[in-house]
Design an enzyme around this catalytic site. Structure first.
Site, mmCIF file in Angstrom:
data_model
loop_
_atom_site.group_PDB
_atom_site.id
_atom_site.type_symbol
_atom_site.label_atom_id
_atom_site.label_comp_id
_atom_site.label_asym_id
_atom_site.label_seq_id
_atom_site.Cartn_x
_atom_site.Cartn_y
_atom_site.Cartn_z
ATOM 1 N N GLU A 88 4.011 -4.752 12.464
ATOM 2 C CA GLU A 88 3.041 -3.662 12.237
ATOM 3 C C GLU A 88 1.938 -4.267 11.391
ATOM 4 O O GLU A 88 2.145 -4.536 10.207
ATOM 5 C CB GLU A 88 3.713 -2.495 11.503
ATOM 6 C CG GLU A 88 4.897 -1.867 12.218
ATOM 7 C CD GLU A 88 4.495 -1.022 13.415
ATOM 8 O OE1 GLU A 88 3.292 -0.782 13.611
ATOM 9 O OE2 GLU A 88 5.396 -0.611 14.174
ATOM 10 N N ASN A 136 0.811 -1.227 0.000
ATOM 11 C CA ASN A 136 0.000 0.000 0.000
ATOM 12 C C ASN A 136 0.843 1.276 0.000
ATOM 13 O O ASN A 136 0.482 2.271 -0.619
ATOM 14 C CB ASN A 136 -0.994 -0.008 1.162
ATOM 15 C CG ASN A 136 -0.323 -0.016 2.502
ATOM 16 O OD1 ASN A 136 0.798 -0.517 2.637
ATOM 17 N ND2 ASN A 136 -0.971 0.529 3.501
ATOM 18 N N CYS A 181 -3.348 1.409 6.576
ATOM 19 C CA CYS A 181 -3.688 0.669 7.798
ATOM 20 C C CYS A 181 -4.381 1.565 8.825
ATOM 21 O O CYS A 181 -5.097 1.090 9.690
ATOM 22 C CB CYS A 181 -2.430 0.053 8.396
ATOM 23 S SG CYS A 181 -1.118 1.262 8.634
ATOM 24 N N GLU A 199 7.563 1.264 16.208
ATOM 25 C CA GLU A 199 8.645 1.833 15.405
ATOM 26 C C GLU A 199 8.481 3.344 15.456
ATOM 27 O O GLU A 199 7.541 3.858 16.062
ATOM 28 C CB GLU A 199 8.599 1.271 13.986
ATOM 29 C CG GLU A 199 8.856 -0.249 13.982
ATOM 30 C CD GLU A 199 9.095 -0.854 12.607
ATOM 31 O OE1 GLU A 199 9.206 -0.120 11.621
ATOM 32 O OE2 GLU A 199 9.168 -2.096 12.539
HETATM 33 P P1 NDP Z 1 0.473 -9.372 3.513
HETATM 34 O O1 NDP Z 1 0.494 -9.788 4.923
HETATM 35 O O2 NDP Z 1 -0.252 -10.222 2.536
HETATM 36 O O3 NDP Z 1 1.956 -9.236 2.938
HETATM 37 C C1 NDP Z 1 2.937 -8.392 3.533
HETATM 38 C C2 NDP Z 1 4.300 -8.849 3.070
HETATM 39 O O4 NDP Z 1 4.565 -10.135 3.633
HETATM 40 C C3 NDP Z 1 4.429 -9.034 1.559
HETATM 41 O O5 NDP Z 1 5.723 -8.650 1.169
HETATM 42 C C4 NDP Z 1 4.221 -10.516 1.394
HETATM 43 O O6 NDP Z 1 4.756 -11.019 0.209
HETATM 44 C C5 NDP Z 1 4.959 -11.036 2.617
HETATM 45 N N1 NDP Z 1 4.624 -12.391 3.046
HETATM 46 C C6 NDP Z 1 3.501 -13.097 2.803
HETATM 47 N N2 NDP Z 1 3.572 -14.325 3.391
HETATM 48 C C7 NDP Z 1 4.769 -14.379 4.034
HETATM 49 C C8 NDP Z 1 5.427 -15.371 4.833
HETATM 50 N N3 NDP Z 1 4.884 -16.545 5.098
HETATM 51 N N4 NDP Z 1 6.639 -15.093 5.335
HETATM 52 C C9 NDP Z 1 7.206 -13.885 5.094
HETATM 53 N N5 NDP Z 1 6.645 -12.925 4.344
HETATM 54 C C10 NDP Z 1 5.426 -13.150 3.827
HETATM 55 O O7 NDP Z 1 -0.082 -7.887 3.500
HETATM 56 P P2 NDP Z 1 -0.460 -7.004 2.251
HETATM 57 O O8 NDP Z 1 0.727 -6.854 1.365
HETATM 58 O O9 NDP Z 1 -1.753 -7.514 1.677
HETATM 59 O O10 NDP Z 1 -0.706 -5.584 2.954
HETATM 60 C C11 NDP Z 1 -1.900 -5.202 3.515
HETATM 61 C C12 NDP Z 1 -1.887 -5.396 5.015
HETATM 62 O O11 NDP Z 1 -0.813 -4.677 5.589
HETATM 63 C C13 NDP Z 1 -3.143 -4.877 5.697
HETATM 64 O O12 NDP Z 1 -3.583 -5.801 6.659
HETATM 65 C C14 NDP Z 1 -2.671 -3.608 6.385
HETATM 66 O O13 NDP Z 1 -3.419 -3.246 7.511
HETATM 67 C C15 NDP Z 1 -1.270 -3.966 6.735
HETATM 68 N N6 NDP Z 1 -0.473 -2.760 6.946
HETATM 69 C C16 NDP Z 1 -0.123 -2.417 8.224
HETATM 70 C C17 NDP Z 1 0.573 -1.253 8.474
HETATM 71 C C18 NDP Z 1 0.983 -0.877 9.862
HETATM 72 O O14 NDP Z 1 1.873 -0.048 9.991
HETATM 73 N N7 NDP Z 1 0.393 -1.430 10.903
HETATM 74 C C19 NDP Z 1 0.941 -0.330 7.375
HETATM 75 C C20 NDP Z 1 0.543 -0.805 6.078
HETATM 76 C C21 NDP Z 1 -0.150 -1.969 5.881
HETATM 77 P P3 NDP Z 1 3.887 -11.111 -1.150
HETATM 78 O O15 NDP Z 1 2.693 -10.238 -0.995
HETATM 79 O O16 NDP Z 1 4.833 -10.625 -2.158
HETATM 80 O O17 NDP Z 1 3.506 -12.529 -1.317
#
Ligand code: NDP
Length: 481
Positions: free
Chosen positions: A247, A149, A281, A460
């Protein structure tokens, strides 16, 4: 169309598998990149490069490392327009947002941590007979995993403090938005950062992310993403006691008190609901309105949302772009249907906007407002992460607090009132890591950022990041008689 490469030990590298994933522009559905489909072999090489660089990088003074961060900030700043263009193309967000939010903050993150680290002083605690000196030592090799995002905004938020504190890292951006991570690697090559300090592996979470988190030489993991993925990462990191910062997701409440100045705040409340198509988020996806102004608020809110300009992300006047992927669009649409099944009323949105010029193939939906759902319904408590807001009413501050706290999440919230003391009192009762009063996403980089409950682990931001990306060692020296 571009073919991206991994960045390992200061060099561009093809994935060992020879396989690639296809990257699409969310606004048009057009194929824009081939992305390395990295596997364990690439992961092992990247971690080995970070390990090799670890000692020499850690031995540099904090001033020297801070100077490197400034050099990266300068070089990134030269690419400001390019960051905005790539981020807008890769995520479907409006170019004006990509410039004001993503590009500005990515540069600011490096500058901010350069200053903070340069001026960091060791703590000292005097006893009558001894002196305690607390050193901040690097943790070692770290893994930085980021979502789609706010791609470079969040990656730079991790890379800058991590390397600034003397660690070396391997980054894994979301496979959906790899373009600005690639740009950061080009910037890092250009400024000549020592090889191995920052490495980057593209690919999926399962094939590249998981083996990185499991790797025995990795000492810390900073992860931003969904709560379910965070739980998988936490389980995997726990076995070898890796330091962990999570996060995660949110279901934030926007609380509109009966004395809220709607003329003054309506635009900000709309922004808090739909910035980046609601894919932040921190977005307020549940609006709790005092029952005495609910009707007036709803009329004005619906009107303001229906006037948001949705369309071509590269058009300067666009306020809402497309969603990130067809799968995410289906998820949001399924929640619109669920809301109706749960007894909600669709006040506006949920359709395909009228778009031409190639945008017909993108992931579009008009912003959704749902009224009349129970506060404990699935749509009111689960993270949807899209342009969909539910409206609820309350009769007392206590009731607003109870509804706001009634989800598994605890990331953020906002309160809108002319009575600042009342606003602060309610803020203190919200079970979240962050609360804004009469503002939203108003960020001072020195303050802690993070959530409670299922929204994450740790904080963070500012000194909290420096604490996570370092190990505190206390040296107690007995004074001479
Ligand atoms: P995901 O949890 O699907 O993915 C986040 C990252 O983790 C991606 O790079 C993904 O890779 C990777 N990933 C997926 N599975 C694994 C695993 N088993 N081991 C290690 N890495 C893995 O989130 P989204 O990308 O869909 O992002 C949206 C989410 O992020 C929402 O829930 C949002 O609330 C949260 N978010 C939280 C923030 C905060 O600061 N609290 C800020 C921004 C977003 P890939 O997608 O390439 O498969």
């Amino acid at each position: 169309m571009e073919t991206l490469e991994n960045h390992i030990n200061g060099k561009r590298q093809l994935p060992a598998s020879g396989n690639y994933l296809e990257g699409y522009a969310p606004a048009t559905g057009e194929r824009i990149a081939l992305i390395p489909r990295s596997t364990e072999h690439d992961v092992n090489q990247a971690v080995a490069a970070a390990k090799e660089a670890e000692l020499e990088w850690a031995s540099l003074s904090k001033e020297v490392r801070a100077n490197w961060l400034d050099r990266i900030a300068d070089a990134l700043e030269e690419c400001h327009d390019e960051i905005a263009r790539l981020e807008s193309m890769d995520t479907g967000k409006p170019i004006s947002i990509a410039r004001a939010v993503d590009a500005n903050r990515s540069v600011a993150n490096f500058r901010f941590y350069a200053d903070l680290i340069r001026n960091l002083e060791d703590q000292e605690f005097q006893m009558s007979d001894a002196t305690n000196r607390v050193l901040r030592r690097p943790v070692g090799v770290g893994v930085l995993i980021t979502p789609w995002n706010l791609p470079l905004y969040l990656l730079s938020w991790k890379v800058a403090p991590a390397i600034g504190m003397g660690n070396t890292v391997v980054c894994k951006p979301s496979e959906l938005t790899p373009m600005t991570a690639d740009l950061l690697m080009r910037v890092i090559e250009k400024v000549g950062l020592p090889a191995g300090v920052v490495n980057l592996i593209h690919g999926t979470g399962a094939e590249a992310g998981a083996p990185l988190v499991e790797h025995k030489d990795v000492r810390f993991v900073s992860f931003t993403g969904g709560t379910d993925t965070g739980a998988v990462v936490a389980r995997s990191a726990a076995g070898s006691f890796k330091k962990l910062s999570l996060e995660l997701g949110g279901k934030n409440a926007t609380i509109i008190l009966d004395d809220c100045d709607l003329d003054r705040h309506m635009d900000a409340i709309v922004r808090a609901s739909y910035l980046n198509q609601g894919q932040v988020c921190l977005c307020g996806s549940r609006i709790l309105v005092h029952s005495s102004i609910k009707e007036k608020f709803t009329r004005r809110f619906v009107d303001a949302v229906e006037h948001l300009r949705i369309g071509n992300p590269s058009d300067e006047s666009t306020e809402l772009g497309s969603l990130i992927s067809p799968e995410h669009l289906s998820k949001v649409q399924s929640y619109v249907n669920l809301a109706i099944q749960e007894g909600g009323t669709l006040l506006t949105g949920g359709g395909m906007p009228c778009l031409t010029d190639g945008l017909e193939g993108g992931n579009w939906i008009t912003p959704v407002i749902i009224d009349g759902l129970a506060p404990d319904s699935r749509c009111s408590t689960e993270e949807i992460f899209g342009p969909m807001v539910t409206l609820h009413s309350f009769n007392s501050d206590d009731e607003a607090i109870k509804i706001a706290n009634g989800t598994r999440y605890g990331l953020a919230g906002s309160i809108w009132t002319t009575d600042l003391e009342r606003g602060e009192r309610i803020a203190q009762s919200l079970d979240t890591g962050m609360v804004w009063v009469n503002t939203w996403l108003h960020r001072d980089l020195r303050v802690p950022f993070g959530g409670v409950k299922d929204s994450g682990l740790g904080r963070e931001g500012g000194y909290w990041s420096l604490g996570f990306y370092s190990e505190a060692t206390n040296i107690c020296i007995m004074k001479d008689e």
